[in-house]
Design a protein around this motif. Structure first.
Motif, mmCIF file in Angstrom:
data_model
loop_
_atom_site.group_PDB
_atom_site.id
_atom_site.type_symbol
_atom_site.label_atom_id
_atom_site.label_comp_id
_atom_site.label_asym_id
_atom_site.label_seq_id
_atom_site.Cartn_x
_atom_site.Cartn_y
_atom_site.Cartn_z
ATOM 1 N N TRP A 184 0.841 -1.016 -0.113
ATOM 2 C CA TRP A 184 -0.064 -0.047 0.043
ATOM 3 C C TRP A 184 0.877 1.324 0.082
ATOM 4 O O TRP A 184 0.767 2.243 -0.586
ATOM 5 C CB TRP A 184 -0.955 -0.043 1.131
ATOM 6 C CG TRP A 184 -2.280 -0.573 1.146
ATOM 7 C CD1 TRP A 184 -2.417 -2.081 1.043
ATOM 8 C CD2 TRP A 184 -3.269 -0.324 0.192
ATOM 9 N NE1 TRP A 184 -3.748 -2.324 1.011
ATOM 10 C CE2 TRP A 184 -4.427 -1.269 0.170
ATOM 11 C CE3 TRP A 184 -3.606 0.956 -0.310
ATOM 12 C CZ2 TRP A 184 -5.556 -1.093 -0.455
ATOM 13 C CZ3 TRP A 184 -4.878 1.131 -1.068
ATOM 14 C CH2 TRP A 184 -5.752 0.115 -0.817
ATOM 15 N N ALA A 235 0.862 3.944 -2.786
ATOM 16 C CA ALA A 235 0.940 5.507 -2.329
ATOM 17 C C ALA A 235 2.090 6.159 -2.847
ATOM 18 O O ALA A 235 1.595 7.312 -3.701
ATOM 19 C CB ALA A 235 0.928 5.809 -0.799
ATOM 20 N N ILE A 294 1.360 9.142 -5.814
ATOM 21 C CA ILE A 294 1.517 10.610 -5.486
ATOM 22 C C ILE A 294 2.240 10.933 -6.588
ATOM 23 O O ILE A 294 2.419 12.118 -7.169
ATOM 24 C CB ILE A 294 2.284 10.662 -4.192
ATOM 25 C CG1 ILE A 294 1.895 12.085 -3.801
ATOM 26 C CG2 ILE A 294 3.539 10.492 -4.024
ATOM 27 C CD1 ILE A 294 1.991 12.413 -2.166
ATOM 28 N N ARG A 350 7.294 11.086 4.148
ATOM 29 C CA ARG A 350 6.116 10.582 4.514
ATOM 30 C C ARG A 350 5.261 11.960 4.903
ATOM 31 O O ARG A 350 4.214 12.135 4.685
ATOM 32 C CB ARG A 350 6.065 9.831 5.546
ATOM 33 C CG ARG A 350 6.623 8.259 5.168
ATOM 34 C CD ARG A 350 6.955 7.458 6.354
ATOM 35 N NE ARG A 350 5.636 7.453 7.388
ATOM 36 C CZ ARG A 350 6.197 7.213 8.490
ATOM 37 N NH1 ARG A 350 7.168 6.590 9.175
ATOM 38 N NH2 ARG A 350 5.188 7.297 9.323
ATOM 39 N N ALA A 388 -0.970 15.835 -0.261
ATOM 40 C CA ALA A 388 -2.009 15.121 -0.511
ATOM 41 C C ALA A 388 -3.264 16.171 0.040
ATOM 42 O O ALA A 388 -4.287 16.112 -0.702
ATOM 43 C CB ALA A 388 -2.138 13.794 -0.231
ATOM 44 N N ASP A 421 -6.257 11.013 -3.482
ATOM 45 C CA ASP A 421 -5.575 12.039 -2.259
ATOM 46 C C ASP A 421 -5.918 11.253 -0.884
ATOM 47 O O ASP A 421 -4.887 10.938 -0.240
ATOM 48 C CB ASP A 421 -5.715 13.524 -2.165
ATOM 49 C CG ASP A 421 -5.375 14.289 -3.465
ATOM 50 O OD1 ASP A 421 -4.256 13.764 -3.948
ATOM 51 O OD2 ASP A 421 -5.734 14.953 -3.611
ATOM 52 N N VAL A 461 -4.181 7.886 -0.860
ATOM 53 C CA VAL A 461 -2.802 8.043 -0.361
ATOM 54 C C VAL A 461 -2.440 8.402 1.069
ATOM 55 O O VAL A 461 -1.518 8.005 1.654
ATOM 56 C CB VAL A 461 -2.310 9.177 -1.432
ATOM 57 C CG1 VAL A 461 -0.762 9.824 -1.152
ATOM 58 C CG2 VAL A 461 -1.734 8.479 -2.940
ATOM 59 N N ALA A 472 -2.766 5.348 3.333
ATOM 60 C CA ALA A 472 -1.639 4.313 3.255
ATOM 61 C C ALA A 472 -0.309 4.978 3.663
ATOM 62 O O ALA A 472 0.338 4.252 4.390
ATOM 63 C CB ALA A 472 -1.428 4.290 1.757
ATOM 64 N N ILE A 473 -0.135 6.314 3.567
ATOM 65 C CA ILE A 473 1.211 6.885 4.277
ATOM 66 C C ILE A 473 0.936 6.925 5.753
ATOM 67 O O ILE A 473 1.957 6.523 6.379
ATOM 68 C CB ILE A 473 1.362 8.444 3.699
ATOM 69 C CG1 ILE A 473 1.800 8.351 2.140
ATOM 70 C CG2 ILE A 473 2.469 9.086 4.344
ATOM 71 C CD1 ILE A 473 1.643 9.360 1.509
#
Length: 150
Positions: free
Chosen positions: A31, A35, A39, A102, A109, A134, A137, A140-141
């Protein structure tokens, strides 16, 4: 003592060997890679959207006065272009496992989602897709970003 995750007793370890303190890598690492790639892709989309706004102002559905924030499309274009370039750089940082990437990735995002919410009247379907991606993402981050570092 025994390290149950590896089945090696302390007496069987070489001198100076320490148990790993890294978090366990799970399938969620995918994931975070997703991401990072998304991105980068979102950054490319933002940059293209920015270039279109700069060079072809008649492309969008409404006049600048019909947007949530009444601003010239050239200014919108530069905003999208700069955000897109920052997103691409952040994506590569995420793929490298950079901790700062990160943090910047989440910020980029969030800004992208807000910028596209304000741009919704000009290009509704595209802006909705970008906002949705977004959010994925960011999830996931934030939830699994640490795993890619390992």
């Amino acid at each position: 003592m025994t390290d149950t995750s590896r089945g090696i007793s302390d007496s069987a370890r070489p001198a100076g060997y320490a148990a790993s303190t890294r978090p366990e890598v799970t399938r969620w690492t995918g994931w975070v890679v997703f991401a990072g790639i998304m991105i980068i892709l979102l950054g490319a989309f933002q940059a293209i959207e920015g270039l279109v706004a700069i060079f072809d102002q008649g492309y969008y559905l409404v006049r600048p006065e019909g947007l949530v924030i009444s601003i010239d499309y050239t200014a919108w274009g530069w905003g999208h272009l700069i955000l897109g370039l920052a997103a691409v750089a952040t994506g590569f940082g995420l793929l490298a496992g950079n901790t700062a990437a990160r943090v910047v990735g989440v910020v980029v995002a969030v800004i992208s989602a807000i910028l596209n919410l304000a741009f919704l009247a000009a290009y509704p379907v595209w802006s909705t897709i970008i906002i949705t991606l977004d959010v994925v993402v960011i999830y996931a981050i934030v939830v699994h970003g640490r795993e890619l570092k390992a």
